[in-house]
Design an enzyme around this catalytic site. Sequence first.
Site, PDB file in Angstrom:
ATOM      1  N   CYS A  90     -11.674   1.405   5.980  1.00  0.00           N
ATOM      2  CA  CYS A  90     -10.581   0.765   5.167  1.00  0.00           C
ATOM      3  C   CYS A  90     -10.930  -0.862   5.262  1.00  0.00           C
ATOM      4  CB  CYS A  90      -9.273   1.085   5.892  1.00  0.00           C
ATOM      5  SG  CYS A  90      -7.907  -0.027   4.874  1.00  0.00           S
TER       6      CYS A  90
ATOM      7  N   SER B 193      -1.806   9.752   6.737  1.00  0.00           N
ATOM      8  CA  SER B 193      -2.910   9.649   6.557  1.00  0.00           C
ATOM      9  C   SER B 193      -3.979  10.437   7.638  1.00  0.00           C
ATOM     10  CB  SER B 193      -3.550   8.275   6.646  1.00  0.00           C
ATOM     11  OG  SER B 193      -2.883   7.483   5.543  1.00  0.00           O
ATOM     12  N   LEU B 194      -4.101  11.831   7.332  1.00  0.00           N
ATOM     13  CA  LEU B 194      -4.771  12.535   8.259  1.00  0.00           C
ATOM     14  C   LEU B 194      -6.334  12.431   8.499  1.00  0.00           C
ATOM     15  CD1 LEU B 194      -3.591  14.703  10.607  1.00  0.00           C
ATOM     16  CD2 LEU B 194      -4.233  16.184   9.107  1.00  0.00           C
ATOM     17  N   HIS B 195      -6.977  12.716   7.194  1.00  0.00           N
ATOM     18  CA  HIS B 195      -8.357  12.348   6.969  1.00  0.00           C
ATOM     19  C   HIS B 195      -9.407  13.344   7.720  1.00  0.00           C
ATOM     20  CE1 HIS B 195      -7.177   9.276   4.855  1.00  0.00           C
ATOM     21  NE2 HIS B 195      -6.909   8.231   5.815  1.00  0.00           N
TER      22      HIS B 195
ATOM     23  N   CYS C 289       1.989  -0.351  -5.711  1.00  0.00           N
ATOM     24  CA  CYS C 289       1.488   0.002  -4.268  1.00  0.00           C
ATOM     25  C   CYS C 289       2.071  -1.480  -3.649  1.00  0.00           C
ATOM     26  CB  CYS C 289       0.050   0.447  -4.426  1.00  0.00           C
ATOM     27  SG  CYS C 289      -0.623   0.383  -2.703  1.00  0.00           S
TER      28      CYS C 289
ATOM     29  N   CYS D 137      -7.535   2.413  -3.321  1.00  0.00           N
ATOM     30  CA  CYS D 137      -6.887   2.672  -1.922  1.00  0.00           C
ATOM     31  C   CYS D 137      -7.987   2.011  -0.720  1.00  0.00           C
ATOM     32  CB  CYS D 137      -6.950   4.186  -1.596  1.00  0.00           C
ATOM     33  SG  CYS D 137      -5.811   5.164  -2.674  1.00  0.00           S
TER      34      CYS D 137
ATOM     35  N   CYS E 208      -8.993   1.053  10.955  1.00  0.00           N
ATOM     36  CA  CYS E 208      -9.662   2.417  10.479  1.00  0.00           C
ATOM     37  C   CYS E 208     -11.158   2.046   9.886  1.00  0.00           C
ATOM     38  CB  CYS E 208      -8.690   3.100   9.442  1.00  0.00           C
ATOM     39  SG  CYS E 208      -7.171   3.693  10.107  1.00  0.00           S
TER      40      CYS E 208
ATOM     41  N   ASN F 144     -13.357   5.367  -1.276  1.00  0.00           N
ATOM     42  CA  ASN F 144     -13.756   4.084  -2.241  1.00  0.00           C
ATOM     43  C   ASN F 144     -14.708   3.239  -1.155  1.00  0.00           C
ATOM     44  OD1 ASN F 144     -12.170   3.958  -4.871  1.00  0.00           O
ATOM     45  ND2 ASN F 144     -10.606   4.147  -3.396  1.00  0.00           N
TER      46      ASN F 144
ATOM     47  N   GLU G  50      -1.777  -8.672  -0.979  1.00  0.00           N
ATOM     48  CA  GLU G  50      -1.742  -7.968  -2.395  1.00  0.00           C
ATOM     49  C   GLU G  50      -0.936  -6.955  -2.561  1.00  0.00           C
ATOM     50  OE1 GLU G  50      -6.518  -8.981  -3.024  1.00  0.00           O
ATOM     51  OE2 GLU G  50      -6.003  -7.027  -2.027  1.00  0.00           O
TER      52      GLU G  50
ATOM     53  N   GLY H  93      -1.523  -3.027   5.471  1.00  0.00           N
ATOM     54  CA  GLY H  93      -0.590  -3.054   6.554  1.00  0.00           C
ATOM     55  C   GLY H  93      -0.055  -1.438   6.866  1.00  0.00           C
ATOM     56  N   GLU H  94       0.358  -1.205   8.181  1.00  0.00           N
ATOM     57  CA  GLU H  94       0.878   0.034   8.798  1.00  0.00           C
ATOM     58  C   GLU H  94       2.386   0.005   8.538  1.00  0.00           C
ATOM     59  OE1 GLU H  94       0.206   3.218   9.196  1.00  0.00           O
ATOM     60  OE2 GLU H  94       2.275   3.377  10.005  1.00  0.00           O
TER      61      GLU H  94
ATOM     62  N   CYS I 155      -3.922  -5.710   8.669  1.00  0.00           N
ATOM     63  CA  CYS I 155      -3.558  -4.573   9.359  1.00  0.00           C
ATOM     64  C   CYS I 155      -4.195  -4.261  10.688  1.00  0.00           C
ATOM     65  CB  CYS I 155      -3.881  -3.182   8.761  1.00  0.00           C
ATOM     66  SG  CYS I 155      -3.273  -1.687   9.262  1.00  0.00           S
TER      67      CYS I 155
ATOM     68  N   SER J  87       3.722   5.609   3.660  1.00  0.00           N
ATOM     69  CA  SER J  87       2.317   6.083   4.217  1.00  0.00           C
ATOM     70  C   SER J  87       1.873   5.555   5.313  1.00  0.00           C
ATOM     71  CB  SER J  87       1.338   5.869   3.121  1.00  0.00           C
ATOM     72  OG  SER J  87       0.223   6.439   3.522  1.00  0.00           O
TER      73      SER J  87
HETATM   74  N1  SAH Z   1      -1.703   2.279   6.878  1.00  0.00           N
HETATM   75  C1  SAH Z   1      -0.874   3.158   5.970  1.00  0.00           C
HETATM   76  C2  SAH Z   1      -0.911   2.859   4.336  1.00  0.00           C
HETATM   77  C3  SAH Z   1      -2.132   1.876   3.901  1.00  0.00           C
HETATM   78  S1  SAH Z   1      -3.617   2.667   3.302  1.00  0.00           S
HETATM   79  C4  SAH Z   1      -1.748   4.422   5.852  1.00  0.00           C
HETATM   80  O1  SAH Z   1      -2.889   4.405   6.638  1.00  0.00           O
HETATM   81  O2  SAH Z   1      -1.356   5.540   5.667  1.00  0.00           O
HETATM   82  C5  SAH Z   1      -3.389   3.867   1.925  1.00  0.00           C
HETATM   83  C6  SAH Z   1      -4.279   5.113   1.880  1.00  0.00           C
HETATM   84  O3  SAH Z   1      -5.393   4.690   1.658  1.00  0.00           O
HETATM   85  C7  SAH Z   1      -4.446   5.786   3.276  1.00  0.00           C
HETATM   86  O4  SAH Z   1      -4.384   7.044   3.188  1.00  0.00           O
HETATM   87  C8  SAH Z   1      -5.706   5.164   3.896  1.00  0.00           C
HETATM   88  O5  SAH Z   1      -6.463   6.003   4.816  1.00  0.00           O
HETATM   89  C9  SAH Z   1      -6.614   5.315   2.528  1.00  0.00           C
HETATM   90  N2  SAH Z   1      -7.598   4.580   2.416  1.00  0.00           N
HETATM   91  C10 SAH Z   1      -8.032   3.494   3.036  1.00  0.00           C
HETATM   92  N3  SAH Z   1      -9.168   3.163   2.863  1.00  0.00           N
HETATM   93  C11 SAH Z   1      -9.654   3.904   2.012  1.00  0.00           C
HETATM   94  C12 SAH Z   1     -10.905   4.017   1.197  1.00  0.00           C
HETATM   95  N4  SAH Z   1     -11.936   3.150   1.576  1.00  0.00           N
HETATM   96  N5  SAH Z   1     -11.132   4.743   0.423  1.00  0.00           N
HETATM   97  C13 SAH Z   1     -10.028   5.825   0.134  1.00  0.00           C
HETATM   98  N6  SAH Z   1      -9.042   5.898   0.809  1.00  0.00           N
HETATM   99  C14 SAH Z   1      -8.595   4.897   1.777  1.00  0.00           C
END
Ligand code: SAH
Length: 373
Positions: free
Chosen positions: A134, A244-246, A120, A366, A131, A323, A107, A187-188, A127, A221
Amino acid sequence: MSSLPLVFDAPKRGLPPRHLADLSSDERAAAVAELGEKPFRAKQLSHHYFSRLTVAPEEMTDIPAASRKRLVDALMPPLLTEVRALACDDGATRKTLWRAHDGTLLESVLMRYPDRATLCISSQAGCGMACPFCATGQAGLDRNLSTAEIVDQVRSAAAVMRDGLMVDEAGAPSPGRLSNIVFMGMGEPLANLARVIRAVRRITDPAPAGLGISQRSVTVSTVGLAPAIRKLADERMQVRLAVSLHTPDDELRDTLVPVNNRWPVSEVLDAARYYADTSGRRVSIEYALIRDVNDQPWRAELLAKRLRKHLGQLVHVNVIPLNPTPGSQWDASPKPVEREFVRLVNAGGVACTVRDTRGQEIAAACGQLAAEG
Ligand code: SAH
């Protein structure tokens, strides 16, 4: 990629045959010569693909029919077929589901704003980073995308914008220009590093060698594959890096971003610093804010402290309201908690803003991309 562990070596199975968009200008000239065609045919083909944004042989009338067939058969195999396109946000967001030559689904999401249009894109189908919050991460990795499969998502969206198929701020469809690219789809990207680097070059080379989008308008990213961040830095491109630190602490990050067990926060931030120093660009830190999981005031303070230590002023935090994905109990933080989190990060000396969330109703926000056929 030899220094990366095997887990990132996705099988080559399923990759499409060679395509014009996989190749640099020199490689295209060589490929055309190998076919026994005149060298300038490479430029003609590039003009059709990268400037006119077409893959339809019948539109390439400056190339004689016999040569055209030979060139298209050899260098423009079918890549992506649109399965469906869904719109939301009054037509300013559009998600497209694509089927690759081998049936693989992926997508991309196009978002039009008053001052820009952002696509995007996916770098892999599925992937492998797992995580837990996601949607893409839940189904695992199907395969890497080829360079051309990545580039072709951009070519299609550039044509959609040029052809006036997206709604503008006045609420009516009108022509515009695709200006920004984010590798934040499926994907990563750094687990498919060589192809992603080539794709960035095809996307940003001036037309007709490439699609002519500014490197500064491209964001890659990553979950934080530290050695690959350094390799990307060594390409000396001007693309923005998003990490993507979180969460700022290893204990929680080990579960939110499992690859943290391999490259912990400090190593990721050191690699990000190297990227900032070599590119001269501020690094973006992505922080999906999850209710009662990573939204505590002490984490906001620790985040600011660690970022200041490793990155000084060369950093900006994007808070993404989580989300919710199907089957997960996690939710976004309440707005007052979010506001306080952002306030504390800013008060700690690190720029922090909330990312707007487009595409929620069509599962295009996202972390929602899951490519159900
Ligand atoms: N694999 C890469 C790029 C894809 S995701 C990465 O992780 O950076 C793009 C962003 O969306 C990342 O920061 C990811 O952590 C975030 N993301 C994934 N699932 C999400 C969700 N359910 N709600 C909000 N952000 C999310």
